[in-house]
Design an enzyme around this catalytic site. Structure first.
Site, PDB file in Angstrom:
ATOM      1  N   GLU A  32      -4.853  -4.651  10.712  1.00 52.37           N
ATOM      2  CA  GLU A  32      -3.870  -3.582  10.854  1.00 52.37           C
ATOM      3  C   GLU A  32      -4.147  -2.812  12.143  1.00 52.37           C
ATOM      4  O   GLU A  32      -4.979  -1.885  12.150  1.00 52.37           O
ATOM      5  CB  GLU A  32      -3.968  -2.609   9.676  1.00 52.37           C
ATOM      6  CG  GLU A  32      -3.699  -3.244   8.328  1.00 52.37           C
ATOM      7  CD  GLU A  32      -3.178  -2.232   7.319  1.00 52.37           C
ATOM      8  OE1 GLU A  32      -2.096  -2.479   6.774  1.00 52.37           O
ATOM      9  OE2 GLU A  32      -3.809  -1.193   7.111  1.00 52.37           O
ATOM     10  N   HIS A  63      -9.518   1.073   5.184  1.00 49.27           N
ATOM     11  CA  HIS A  63      -8.221   1.375   5.812  1.00 49.27           C
ATOM     12  C   HIS A  63      -8.425   2.396   6.935  1.00 49.27           C
ATOM     13  O   HIS A  63      -9.251   3.311   6.796  1.00 49.27           O
ATOM     14  CB  HIS A  63      -7.245   1.917   4.766  1.00 49.27           C
ATOM     15  CG  HIS A  63      -5.832   1.936   5.266  1.00 49.27           C
ATOM     16  ND1 HIS A  63      -5.377   2.904   6.136  1.00 49.27           N
ATOM     17  CD2 HIS A  63      -4.804   1.087   5.065  1.00 49.27           C
ATOM     18  CE1 HIS A  63      -4.112   2.644   6.430  1.00 49.27           C
ATOM     19  NE2 HIS A  63      -3.736   1.554   5.795  1.00 49.27           N
ATOM     20  N   ASN A  71       0.870  -1.187   0.000  1.00 56.33           N
ATOM     21  CA  ASN A  71       0.000   0.000   0.000  1.00 56.33           C
ATOM     22  C   ASN A  71       0.901   1.229   0.000  1.00 56.33           C
ATOM     23  O   ASN A  71       1.471   1.580   1.026  1.00 56.33           O
ATOM     24  CB  ASN A  71      -0.905  -0.018   1.241  1.00 56.33           C
ATOM     25  CG  ASN A  71      -1.766   1.239   1.325  1.00 56.33           C
ATOM     26  OD1 ASN A  71      -1.809   2.030   0.381  1.00 56.33           O
ATOM     27  ND2 ASN A  71      -2.442   1.409   2.453  1.00 56.33           N
ATOM     28  N   TRP A  72       1.011   1.833  -1.171  1.00 55.43           N
ATOM     29  CA  TRP A  72       1.907   2.997  -1.274  1.00 55.43           C
ATOM     30  C   TRP A  72       1.298   4.249  -0.653  1.00 55.43           C
ATOM     31  O   TRP A  72       1.976   5.268  -0.515  1.00 55.43           O
ATOM     32  CB  TRP A  72       2.227   3.275  -2.753  1.00 55.43           C
ATOM     33  CG  TRP A  72       3.189   2.284  -3.361  1.00 55.43           C
ATOM     34  CD1 TRP A  72       3.713   1.162  -2.774  1.00 55.43           C
ATOM     35  CD2 TRP A  72       3.759   2.333  -4.681  1.00 55.43           C
ATOM     36  NE1 TRP A  72       4.552   0.511  -3.637  1.00 55.43           N
ATOM     37  CE2 TRP A  72       4.603   1.208  -4.817  1.00 55.43           C
ATOM     38  CE3 TRP A  72       3.629   3.212  -5.753  1.00 55.43           C
ATOM     39  CZ2 TRP A  72       5.320   0.953  -5.989  1.00 55.43           C
ATOM     40  CZ3 TRP A  72       4.345   2.954  -6.934  1.00 55.43           C
ATOM     41  CH2 TRP A  72       5.182   1.834  -7.040  1.00 55.43           C
ATOM     42  N   GLU A  89      -6.793   4.877   7.790  1.00 53.58           N
ATOM     43  CA  GLU A  89      -6.611   6.279   7.376  1.00 53.58           C
ATOM     44  C   GLU A  89      -7.872   6.818   6.707  1.00 53.58           C
ATOM     45  O   GLU A  89      -8.227   7.980   6.882  1.00 53.58           O
ATOM     46  CB  GLU A  89      -5.379   6.390   6.458  1.00 53.58           C
ATOM     47  CG  GLU A  89      -4.091   6.237   7.262  1.00 53.58           C
ATOM     48  CD  GLU A  89      -2.906   5.663   6.499  1.00 53.58           C
ATOM     49  OE1 GLU A  89      -2.927   5.638   5.253  1.00 53.58           O
ATOM     50  OE2 GLU A  89      -1.951   5.211   7.168  1.00 53.58           O
ATOM     51  N   GLY A 147       3.135  -0.909   4.161  1.00 55.76           N
ATOM     52  CA  GLY A 147       3.091   0.501   3.797  1.00 55.76           C
ATOM     53  C   GLY A 147       4.476   1.017   3.437  1.00 55.76           C
ATOM     54  O   GLY A 147       5.014   0.751   2.356  1.00 55.76           O
ATOM     55  N   GLY A 148       5.080   1.740   4.379  1.00 57.09           N
ATOM     56  CA  GLY A 148       6.350   2.423   4.128  1.00 57.09           C
ATOM     57  C   GLY A 148       7.421   1.561   3.469  1.00 57.09           C
ATOM     58  O   GLY A 148       8.101   2.009   2.530  1.00 57.09           O
ATOM     59  N   SER A 156       3.823  -1.535  10.168  1.00 61.12           N
ATOM     60  CA  SER A 156       5.275  -1.491  10.339  1.00 61.12           C
ATOM     61  C   SER A 156       5.984  -2.804   9.983  1.00 61.12           C
ATOM     62  O   SER A 156       7.004  -3.145  10.569  1.00 61.12           O
ATOM     63  CB  SER A 156       5.637  -1.053  11.763  1.00 61.12           C
ATOM     64  OG  SER A 156       5.169   0.264  11.998  1.00 61.12           O
TER      65      SER A 156
END
Ligand code: 13P
Length: 247
Positions: free
Chosen positions: A163, A91, A9-10, A93, A229-230, A208
């Protein structure tokens, strides 16, 4: 047997240059499903570039409706028309920063399946909810919204991503036993509706995940892969995470 899956997930990160790096250097060996969720604008580049390789591309968000006067929205039908095959739904966010309610999440889940996208339903508790001992009931509630509106058949073609909100972007990965415990709870919760669907539904862990933590997490029996993600923006790191699950 559940096929392992690792998804990237960018979020609102990435560029044409990063897409090109992935297209030039990233591949997966076919023993797992790899899905990239770039920002909408970059989906076509990746879909076309990866057409000959077993790498799927999904969208990070869809509208709850199919078409019409909804400036700025993109429908699940359009995502399918562009060649995307998965849609992220729920998600944290989107829930927390964009005010998406459980009801809207359910509508988006249904919109994905109606159009032919496989939804990846994100669930997870906040730190407060965990500290108050409510982690399981929060996650169960988020899944129950889908069960109540679609029924257990919703999960015949869907993926769940656990998540924990406190682990997203914080560098604090859930311990493998903590994550496994929630994944087993999710499977047991689905089993109450249908044991076969529960056994076959993939439940990914996100929060993470990086190349150092992936193998231990993915070794747990109910963790079928990751939503990253990151660490998914750098193709070498993401490739290492993918290799950590090859079973
Ligand atoms: P990070 O891997 O950056 O913590 O993000 C996880 C996530 O939200 C994936 O959807």
């Amino acid at each position: 047997m559940r096929a392992p899956m690792v998804a990237a997930n960018w979020k609102m990160n990435g560029s044409k240059a990063i897409c090109r790096e992935f297209l030039q250097h990233f591949d997966a060996d076919g023993s797992l499903d790899v899905v990239l969720f770039p920002p909408f604008l970059y989906t076509s580049i990746l879909i076309e570039g990866f057409a000959e390789r077993s790498i799927s591309v999904g969208v990070q968000n869809v509208s709850n409706v199919s078409s019409g006067a909804y400036t700025g929205e993109i429908s699940a039908e359009m995502a399918v028309d562009s060649g995307a095959t998965y849609g992220l739904v729920g998600h944290s966010e989107r829930r927390n920063l964009f005010g998406e309610s459980d009801g809207l999440v359910a509508e988006k889940f249904i919109a994905c399946q109606r159009a032919g996208l496989t939804p990846v339903l994100c669930v997870g508790e906040s730190l407060d909810e965990r500290q108050e001992g409510r982690a399981e009931s929060v996650v169960a509630g988020q899944i129950d919204v889908i069960l109540k509106s679609v029924g257990i058949k919703a999960f015949a073609n869907a993926v769940i991503a656990y998540e924990p909100v406190w682990a997203i972007g914080t560098g604090e990965t859930a311990r493998p036993d903590q994550a496994q415990s929630m994944h087993a709870f999710i499977r047991a919760f689905l089993t109450k509706s249908d044991a076969t669907t529960a056994k076959n539904t993939r439940v990914l862990y996100g929060g993470s995940v990086n190349a150092n933590t992936a193998a231990e997490l993915f070794a747990e029996g109910d963790i079928d892969g990751g939503l990253v993600g990151g660490a998914s923006l750098e193709f070498k790191e993401f490739a290492k995470i993918c290799r950590a699950i090859s079973r």
